[in-house]
Scaffold this active site. Structure first.
Site, PDB file in Angstrom:
ATOM      1  N   GLY A   8       0.910  -1.215   0.088  1.00  0.00           N
ATOM      2  CA  GLY A   8      -0.079  -0.015  -0.013  1.00  0.00           C
ATOM      3  C   GLY A   8       0.924   1.184   0.093  1.00  0.00           C
ATOM      4  O   GLY A   8       0.595   2.046   0.669  1.00  0.00           O
ATOM      5  N   VAL A  60      -2.974  -7.451  -1.664  1.00  0.00           N
ATOM      6  CA  VAL A  60      -2.567  -8.416  -0.271  1.00  0.00           C
ATOM      7  C   VAL A  60      -3.670  -9.136   0.145  1.00  0.00           C
ATOM      8  O   VAL A  60      -3.484 -10.016   0.982  1.00  0.00           O
ATOM      9  CB  VAL A  60      -2.216  -7.207   0.881  1.00  0.00           C
ATOM     10  CG1 VAL A  60      -0.827  -6.540   0.185  1.00  0.00           C
ATOM     11  CG2 VAL A  60      -3.087  -6.384   1.376  1.00  0.00           C
ATOM     12  N   TYR A 153     -12.678  -4.100  11.552  1.00  0.00           N
ATOM     13  CA  TYR A 153     -11.444  -3.699  11.581  1.00  0.00           C
ATOM     14  C   TYR A 153     -10.374  -3.739  12.673  1.00  0.00           C
ATOM     15  O   TYR A 153      -9.207  -4.198  12.841  1.00  0.00           O
ATOM     16  CB  TYR A 153     -11.481  -2.091  11.187  1.00  0.00           C
ATOM     17  CG  TYR A 153     -10.316  -1.329  10.820  1.00  0.00           C
ATOM     18  CD1 TYR A 153      -9.777  -1.054   9.885  1.00  0.00           C
ATOM     19  CD2 TYR A 153      -9.878  -0.467  12.066  1.00  0.00           C
ATOM     20  CE1 TYR A 153      -8.475  -0.314   9.534  1.00  0.00           C
ATOM     21  CE2 TYR A 153      -8.806   0.394  11.727  1.00  0.00           C
ATOM     22  CZ  TYR A 153      -8.158   0.341  10.662  1.00  0.00           C
ATOM     23  OH  TYR A 153      -6.917   1.325  10.342  1.00  0.00           O
ATOM     24  N   ALA A 155     -10.819  -6.238  15.058  1.00  0.00           N
ATOM     25  CA  ALA A 155     -10.261  -7.489  15.128  1.00  0.00           C
ATOM     26  C   ALA A 155      -9.092  -7.836  14.113  1.00  0.00           C
ATOM     27  O   ALA A 155      -8.175  -8.665  14.481  1.00  0.00           O
ATOM     28  CB  ALA A 155     -11.590  -8.523  14.570  1.00  0.00           C
TER      29      ALA A 155
HETATM   30  P1  NAP Z   1      -5.147   5.146   2.401  1.00  0.00           P
HETATM   31  O1  NAP Z   1      -4.617   6.663   1.992  1.00  0.00           O
HETATM   32  O2  NAP Z   1      -6.639   4.635   2.071  1.00  0.00           O
HETATM   33  O3  NAP Z   1      -4.284   4.086   1.248  1.00  0.00           O
HETATM   34  C1  NAP Z   1      -4.392   2.738   1.425  1.00  0.00           C
HETATM   35  C2  NAP Z   1      -3.338   2.155   0.660  1.00  0.00           C
HETATM   36  O4  NAP Z   1      -3.247   0.801   0.806  1.00  0.00           O
HETATM   37  C3  NAP Z   1      -3.221   2.773  -0.965  1.00  0.00           C
HETATM   38  O5  NAP Z   1      -1.853   2.575  -1.180  1.00  0.00           O
HETATM   39  C4  NAP Z   1      -4.053   1.449  -1.437  1.00  0.00           C
HETATM   40  O6  NAP Z   1      -3.647   1.106  -2.887  1.00  0.00           O
HETATM   41  C5  NAP Z   1      -3.348   0.196  -0.479  1.00  0.00           C
HETATM   42  N1  NAP Z   1      -4.164  -1.027  -0.443  1.00  0.00           N
HETATM   43  C6  NAP Z   1      -5.442  -1.142  -0.049  1.00  0.00           C
HETATM   44  N2  NAP Z   1      -6.086  -2.173  -0.171  1.00  0.00           N
HETATM   45  C7  NAP Z   1      -4.746  -2.995  -0.745  1.00  0.00           C
HETATM   46  C8  NAP Z   1      -4.959  -4.343  -1.192  1.00  0.00           C
HETATM   47  N3  NAP Z   1      -5.830  -5.162  -0.904  1.00  0.00           N
HETATM   48  N4  NAP Z   1      -3.525  -4.651  -1.597  1.00  0.00           N
HETATM   49  C9  NAP Z   1      -2.507  -3.888  -1.988  1.00  0.00           C
HETATM   50  N5  NAP Z   1      -2.786  -2.412  -1.560  1.00  0.00           N
HETATM   51  C10 NAP Z   1      -4.050  -2.091  -1.015  1.00  0.00           C
HETATM   52  O7  NAP Z   1      -4.942   4.525   3.610  1.00  0.00           O
HETATM   53  P2  NAP Z   1      -3.964   5.168   4.675  1.00  0.00           P
HETATM   54  O8  NAP Z   1      -4.867   6.175   5.757  1.00  0.00           O
HETATM   55  O9  NAP Z   1      -2.501   5.482   4.102  1.00  0.00           O
HETATM   56  O10 NAP Z   1      -3.828   3.811   5.698  1.00  0.00           O
HETATM   57  C11 NAP Z   1      -2.501   3.234   5.657  1.00  0.00           C
HETATM   58  C12 NAP Z   1      -2.541   1.977   6.728  1.00  0.00           C
HETATM   59  O11 NAP Z   1      -2.525   2.561   8.095  1.00  0.00           O
HETATM   60  C13 NAP Z   1      -3.982   1.157   6.797  1.00  0.00           C
HETATM   61  O12 NAP Z   1      -3.289  -0.065   7.293  1.00  0.00           O
HETATM   62  C14 NAP Z   1      -4.696   1.750   7.710  1.00  0.00           C
HETATM   63  O13 NAP Z   1      -5.613   0.641   8.523  1.00  0.00           O
HETATM   64  C15 NAP Z   1      -3.783   2.063   8.697  1.00  0.00           C
HETATM   65  N6  NAP Z   1      -4.348   3.238   9.552  1.00  0.00           N
HETATM   66  C16 NAP Z   1      -4.845   4.585   9.221  1.00  0.00           C
HETATM   67  C17 NAP Z   1      -5.159   5.402  10.232  1.00  0.00           C
HETATM   68  C18 NAP Z   1      -5.533   6.816   9.576  1.00  0.00           C
HETATM   69  O14 NAP Z   1      -6.142   7.538  10.308  1.00  0.00           O
HETATM   70  N7  NAP Z   1      -5.296   7.189   8.138  1.00  0.00           N
HETATM   71  C19 NAP Z   1      -5.248   5.436  11.215  1.00  0.00           C
HETATM   72  C20 NAP Z   1      -4.823   3.961  11.853  1.00  0.00           C
HETATM   73  C21 NAP Z   1      -4.190   2.977  11.099  1.00  0.00           C
HETATM   74  P3  NAP Z   1      -4.271   1.999  -4.197  1.00  0.00           P
HETATM   75  O15 NAP Z   1      -3.834   3.302  -4.237  1.00  0.00           O
HETATM   76  O16 NAP Z   1      -3.843   0.985  -5.309  1.00  0.00           O
HETATM   77  O17 NAP Z   1      -5.894   1.662  -3.832  1.00  0.00           O
END
Ligand code: NAP
Length: 242
Positions: A8, A60, A153, A155
């Site tokens: 990601g 993934v 989420y 879990a």
């Molecule tokens: P985001 O802006 O929505 O970006 C998600 C990224 O993951 C994108 O690069 C997307 O690829 C990729 N992705 C999604 N599903 C995928 C899959 N099945 N296979 C491969 N790549 C996949 O999310 P983010 O906020 O940066 O979050 C990143 C991580 O931090 C996640 O694990 C999220 O749960 C965690 N997190 C985020 C927050 C928050 O406040 N933002 C808080 C706690 C934890 P594409 O661009 O190709 O779609």
């Protein structure tokens, strides 16, 4: 060649991690699911840091794809070694459990927890042989505390936290550390629909975090100097919960 694989890596926190690890001199393997344009933009940012990288598209949540594409990459690139793995790809699909569909449960679990398992198992082998590695899993405050509307989420992320602690004990003697970072509210596409004005009043530092702040912590855990830190979950949440 020493590589870092970021799942990601095309957007949000993953992109910032790619840039941070590029600053540390790694060749970055940028995984993404479908957004080629965003992934290419990350690659440009990596190159702007004087490093280089490549794109590796796979889902993934799909173990066959992981085996075929990541497994194939490992086989075809014996001169490259993935020294740092960041399991960052994640999705949310919220709803009260009472009304949660099978697909909402399965997609979120398969992406975070399944993704962690199938990606890490492939990358682990060469880390064990080299007796060095850094694995960092991006979890969430939701996986520590549990949040209503996020049974799937919470879990998934709690599962990754348990796996982090278990794997750390399996591979510690081989010079491999396994840690997690647990962000709170970070400004990315994932949190776009949230009412920041209302939510930030609950956060002691009174703002959402940035992807770069999470990436900085990941860079620290990825550094050789962090070799005595393992099985740890580092909260990055402005004091919201710890
Ligand atoms: P985001 O802006 O929505 O970006 C998600 C990224 O993951 C994108 O690069 C997307 O690829 C990729 N992705 C999604 N599903 C995928 C899959 N099945 N296979 C491969 N790549 C996949 O999310 P983010 O906020 O940066 O979050 C990143 C991580 O931090 C996640 O694990 C999220 O749960 C965690 N997190 C985020 C927050 C928050 O406040 N933002 C808080 C706690 C934890 P594409 O661009 O190709 O779609």
């Amino acid at each position: 060649m020493k590589c870092a694989l970021v799942t990601g890596g095309s957007r949000g926190i993953g992109r910032a991690i790619c840039v941070r690890l590029a600053e540390m001199g790694y060749h970055i393997i940028i995984n993404y699911k479908g957004n080629l344009e965003a992934a290419n933009e990350t690659l440009s940012l990596v190159r702007a840091k004087g490093s280089d990288g490549e794109l590796l598209q796979f889902d993934v949540a799909n173990k066959e794809e992981i085996l075929q594409l990541l497994g194939g990459w490992v086989e075809a690139n014996s001169e490259k070694y993935i020294e740092v793995l960041v399991n960052n790809a994640g999705i949310k699909d919220d709803g009260l459990m009472m009304w949660m569909k099978d697909a909402q449960w399965e997609n979120v679990i398969d992406t975070s927890l399944g993704g962690f398992f199938y990606v890490t198992r492939i990358v682990l082998n060469s880390m064990l042989l080299k007796k060095y590695g850094r694995i960092i899993n991006v979890v969430s405050l939701s996986g520590l505390k549990g949040l209503p509307g996020q049974v799937n989420y919470s879990a998934a992320k709690a599962g990754v936290i348990g796996a982090t602690k278990a794997l750390a004990q399996e591979v510690g003697r081989r010079g491999i550390t396994v840690n997690a970072v647990a962000p709170g509210f970070i400004k990315t596409d994932m949190t776009e629909g949230l009412d920041e004005k209302e939510l930030k009043s609950m956060i002691p530092v009174k703002r959402f975090g940035t992807a770069e702040e999470v990436a900085h912590a990941v860079g620290f855990l990825a550094s050789p100097q962090a070799g005595y830190i393992t099985a740890e979950v580092l909260s990055i949440n402005g004091g919201l919960y710890s």
